[in-house]
Design an enzyme around this catalytic site. Structure first.
Site, PDB file in Angstrom:
ATOM      1  N   GLU A 282       0.845  -1.186   0.223  1.00  0.00           N
ATOM      2  CA  GLU A 282       0.236  -0.200  -0.101  1.00  0.00           C
ATOM      3  C   GLU A 282       0.810   0.973   0.121  1.00  0.00           C
ATOM      4  OE1 GLU A 282      -3.611   2.235   2.602  1.00  0.00           O
ATOM      5  OE2 GLU A 282      -2.086   0.637   3.767  1.00  0.00           O
ATOM      6  N   LYS A 344      -9.439   2.908  -2.948  1.00  0.00           N
ATOM      7  CA  LYS A 344      -9.879   2.528  -1.723  1.00  0.00           C
ATOM      8  C   LYS A 344     -11.407   3.078  -1.791  1.00  0.00           C
ATOM      9  CE  LYS A 344      -8.527   1.527   2.822  1.00  0.00           C
ATOM     10  NZ  LYS A 344      -6.983   2.048   4.357  1.00  0.00           N
ATOM     11  N   CYS A 397      -5.238  -2.856   2.514  1.00  0.00           N
ATOM     12  CA  CYS A 397      -5.258  -2.747   3.745  1.00  0.00           C
ATOM     13  C   CYS A 397      -6.698  -2.949   4.491  1.00  0.00           C
ATOM     14  CB  CYS A 397      -5.807  -1.195   4.146  1.00  0.00           C
ATOM     15  SG  CYS A 397      -4.763  -0.956   5.701  1.00  0.00           S
TER      16      CYS A 397
END
Length: 525
Positions: A282, A344, A397
């Site tokens: 990430e 995301k 994540c």
């Protein structure tokens, strides 16, 4: 048995601050059931202790209020110990955020206990009866509390009761049918039923029946682990890069070039079998990737004619005078051609966005990721076409936390989970996060390939087995084959709610049956 009854009598007679202190201690101890300790008996006994404490509260002048207090104290203790690692995020930029740690240490676990756990259990106390029905009422209420915690304010389903089975991969296999919430329900039922062993007269039938169910779950899980064959995808050779760059050093101007060169050099490290697909963690590049022609040129050289790079990276998109930031995932094909971008969509509260921003800013609380404003959100899970490999579902994540919310309409053949667990501290947080990834693999029957900045990077097969990993706090590469997916699991076919609602319905029916057929007997004295 007399000893167990005596212990039960002692716990039930606790009142006032003694009951609350005992509840806090029981909750704190129960957190050792989660990773990295994985001592599942203490989690089960923690739920039993809470049932006994509510039993005792029911004999006082204010049963609902006293029950509420012990529930809050128990949940506060469990969250405080199990999620203590949250405070590490506020040490990354200590000068700006360290002063918030005392507030976070109390407000975060205490607030979750107050908002999510306490209300359903307080309602359960209203329907409490001194018979076995209370076990089912408790189970329904506590499971509802866990479900609400996993969905409200974007959700925080970390350390659900299901994750108390990290010590038993065989039991975890039941998530392929029940999902994490279903396994949470039967785990809470198991723990709560143990309270019956501490009563007078000694009642063993219910805990014996639940134990038998878990013996069956364990045996079925062992059978699954030993009979389901996992192949590897031909022609795919993965290289996972773990740069191990401290979050506090990542964006320092003097270290940007060094940090970038570490990604490139690890990606190019010699190996007998040349990797076909390289995966960075990430936000791996220490800058806005698409604004650096030099970096894009180096990616073109890295990918060449036969390799693919997948990486997390920050993305900036201007809308008029406003600049939106995204936590994104890029796929670069041969020659550095940018093929796909994924943004995301499940952002971390207080990390990537600030809930009730106007309220918290008035008292000086800010999110820990240092950009102006909050991150913008993507539009949900996606499945991306990957040259030379099956379609992949990127999960950045925190996004891997959510049961039943990781797959798009087009089902992927593998998950690519890029993360930076340096925010989660040097120990417990990253290990809990890895366990969550293993649970998602089991639920969906889909392998997970995990690239973490400081660890734990791993290749996880569809049965939740770790095929290879890079441990915490070390730089290196993990070269591995890609496990193939298996047949779609019952959980994935039916959705998270099907078996969960069926189990919840069984709990309601069992509670009603207990009240109707059993004679009321005192659980105290």
């Amino acid at each position: 048995m007399v000893l167990l009854a005596g212990i039960g009598d002692f716990v039930r007679t606790l009142t006032g601050w003694r009951a609350r202190l005992f509840a806090f201690g029981a909750g704190a101890l129960s957190a050792l059931g989660f990773a990295p300790f994985n001592i599942f008996p203490v989690l089960l006994l923690g739920y039993a202790a809470l049932v006994l404490l509510i039993d005792g509260a029911q004999t006082t002048n204010r049963p609902i209020r006293n029950s509420t207090w012990v529930v809050w104290a128990f949940a506060f203790g469990q969250f405080l110990v199990g999620l203590h690692w949250v405070g590490y995020a506020f040490l990354v930029d200590a000068s700006a955020h360290a002063w918030q740690i005392p507030f976070v240490a109390l407000m975060f676990p205490g607030g979750m206990a107050l908002v999510f756990t306490t209300p359903p259990l307080a309602i359960a106390a209203r329907f409490w009866r001194p018979d076995a029905s209370r076990i089912f009422v408790f189970t329904i209420a506590y499971t509802l509390a866990e479900w609400i915690r996993g969905h409200a304010l974007t959700g925080f389903p970390w350390n659900l009761a299901a994750y108390g089975w990290g010590a038993s991969l065989a039991v975890m296999q039941s998530a392929a049918v029940l999902g994490a919430y279903g396994l949470t329900l039967v785990t809470i039922l198991f723990g709560a039923s143990l309270a019956e062993l501490f009563g007078r007269p000694f009642a063993w039938r219910l805990p014996a029946a639940i134990t038998a169910i878990f013996v069956f779950i364990f045996a079925a899980g062992e059978l699954r682990l030993n009979t389901v064959k996992i192949d590897t995808v031909p022609g795919v050779r993965l290289r996972i890069v773990q740069p191990n760059i401290a979050q506090s050093d990542k964006y320092k101007p003097a270290l940007v070039e060094e940090n970038w060169n570490r990604l490139i050099s690890l990606s190019n490290a010699p190996v007998k079998i040349r990797p076909t697909h390289i995966i960075w963690p990430e936000a791996a590049p220490p800058f806005i990737l698409t604004r650096s022609e030099y970096a894009l040129d180096e990616i073109a050289v890295l990918t060449g004619r036969d390799r693919v790079l997948m990486t997390g990276a920050l993305r900036a998109l201007r809308h008029g005078e406003h600049l939106d930031y995204y936590n994104s995932f890029y796929v670069f094909g041969h020659g550095g051609e940018m093929l796909n971008v994924y943004d995301k969509f499940h952002l971390v509260p207080f990390g990537e966005y600030l809930p009730l921003e106007s309220v918290f800013k008035t008292i000086g609380l800010t999110k820990v990721v240092g950009i102006d404003g909050s991150f913008a959100t993507g539009d949900g899970p996606h499945t991306l076409d990957i040259p030379g490999a099956p379609p992949a579902g990127p999960l950045i994540c925190y996004e891997i936390l959510f049961p039943g919310a990781v797959v798009s309409a087009k089902r992927p053949s593998w998950f690519v989970n890029v993360t930076d667990d340096s925010w989660f501290g040097p120990w417990a947080g990253p290990k809990q996060h890895l366990l969550v990834a293993r649970m998602r693999a089991i639920e969906e029957g889909i392998p997970v390939v995990r690239a973490a900045n400081t660890g734990i990077s791993a290749v996880i097969d569809p049965l939740g087995r770790v095929r290879g990993e890079l441990d915490l706090n070390r730089a290196g590469i993990l070269d591995a084959d890609l496990p193939s997916e298996i047949e779609t699991t019952p959980f994935a076919r039916s959705g998270w709610y099907s078996f969960f609602l069926l189990l919840a319905g069984c709990m309601v029916a069992a509670s009603i049956a207990c009240r109707h057929h059993s004679k009321t007997r005192p659980v105290t004295r």
